[in-house]
Design an enzyme around this catalytic site. Structure first.
Site, mmCIF file in Angstrom:
data_model
loop_
_atom_site.group_PDB
_atom_site.id
_atom_site.type_symbol
_atom_site.label_atom_id
_atom_site.label_comp_id
_atom_site.label_asym_id
_atom_site.label_seq_id
_atom_site.Cartn_x
_atom_site.Cartn_y
_atom_site.Cartn_z
ATOM 1 C CG PHE A 127 -0.338 0.124 2.517
ATOM 2 C CD1 PHE A 127 -0.075 1.400 3.200
ATOM 3 C CD2 PHE A 127 0.267 -1.101 3.168
ATOM 4 C CE1 PHE A 127 0.595 1.313 4.575
ATOM 5 C CE2 PHE A 127 0.759 -0.863 4.571
ATOM 6 C CZ PHE A 127 1.029 0.454 4.981
ATOM 7 C CB CYS A 128 1.653 3.888 -1.854
ATOM 8 S SG CYS A 128 0.861 3.677 -3.347
ATOM 9 C CB THR A 129 -0.244 8.368 -0.482
ATOM 10 O OG1 THR A 129 0.886 8.496 0.042
ATOM 11 C CG2 THR A 129 -1.012 9.469 -0.266
ATOM 12 C CB ILE A 136 -3.595 5.461 2.645
ATOM 13 C CG1 ILE A 136 -2.464 4.541 2.862
ATOM 14 C CG2 ILE A 136 -4.038 5.784 3.948
ATOM 15 C CD1 ILE A 136 -1.204 5.102 3.533
#
Length: 258
Positions: free
Chosen positions: A186-188, A215
């Site tokens: 996951f990332c922003t 996210i």
């Protein structure tokens, strides 16, 4: 009610004649009264923009159906949040080699994405501590260490990278720790995971997924269950809580999109 609409979006799609697209994107964003950052590269577009609702809607309509991009960006997905002030001082439209730099040109998400998992499935897996087949779940944060320090999923793996170009080496150093597990990267907003998940799959990690929409989409759809702290964002708000409210809501010089 906050009057400023903030959008984040990206799409991996082949683009050519980048200087002409750069001019067109800048002119349209200026006409719509927007500020923020737009990155263009042969592999696609990445953007963070803010402005009034009418300007944002007009920009998105042009992006998806205007003459500059044709229908190449018709399916681009957008994540929104609100603020009281525009968190950028100016508009930047740049041409880059990559919209998210990894220095692995063979990784091309346009040619085929790694499997994705939606936010509500991740909530279920987090509650179980395992996927639906009973395999141990690993949440893998692909962001830079300073972003992770603002907040991340409870128990997430963090390799403390300082820039995304370090991610491939980190995979090689830690891949044995992921064997036999289900890994959700996951990332922003999802852009880094588009490349990270493909790289990991090609490196032989069998059950690797990317969190659809990152996210920010997870916050939007679930309220942030299992996430501790705030999500760092590259603008003057600095970080958003799980309700997508800015931790700091003040104008600032725009940072380069991640």
């Amino acid at each position: 009610m906050p009057a400023v609409v903030n959008i984040a979006a990206y799409r991996f799609v082949s683009l050519d004649d980048l200087p002409a697209l750069q001019r067109a994107a800048r002119e349209r964003a200026q006409a719509c009264g927007l500020k923020g950052t737009v990155l263009l590269a042969p592999e696609g577009i990445n953007l963070f923009l803010a402005g009034a609702r009418a300007g944002i809607d007009a920009w998105l309509d042009w992006l998806r159906h205007g003459p500059a991009f044709g229908e190449r960006l018709a399916g681009i997905e957008v994540k929104e949040s609100l603020s009281d002030h525009v968190p950028f001082r100016k508009l930047l439209v740049k041409v880059k080699r990559e919209i998210i730099r990894m220095d692995h040109p063979t990784i091309r998400p346009e040619a085929g994405r790694a499997p994705a998992v939606d936010a509500r499935t991740v909530v279920r897996w987090l509650r179980q501590g395992r996927d639906d087949a009973g395999r141990e779940l690993v949440m893998l944060d692909t962001r830079n260490a300073f972003e992770v320090d603002e907040g991340t999923f409870r128990g997430a793996v963090d390799w403390r990278i300082s820039k995304f170009t370090e991610f491939p080496a980190a995979v090689e150093a830690h891949r044995a720790e992921l064997e036999g597990k289900t890994v959700v990267s996951f990332c922003t907003g999802g852009i880094r995971c588009e490349k990270a998940a493909i790289y990991m799959a090609e490196a032989g990690i069998e059950r690797i997924y990317q969190l659809e929409g990152g996210i920010l989409k997870y916050f939007e759809e679930t309220g942030g269950e299992g996430f501790e702290g705030s999500c760092f964002v590259f603008d003057g708000r600095e970080a958003l809580d799980p309700a997508l409210r800015p931790r700091l809501d003040r104008p600032a010089e725009p940072a380069e999109a991640p």
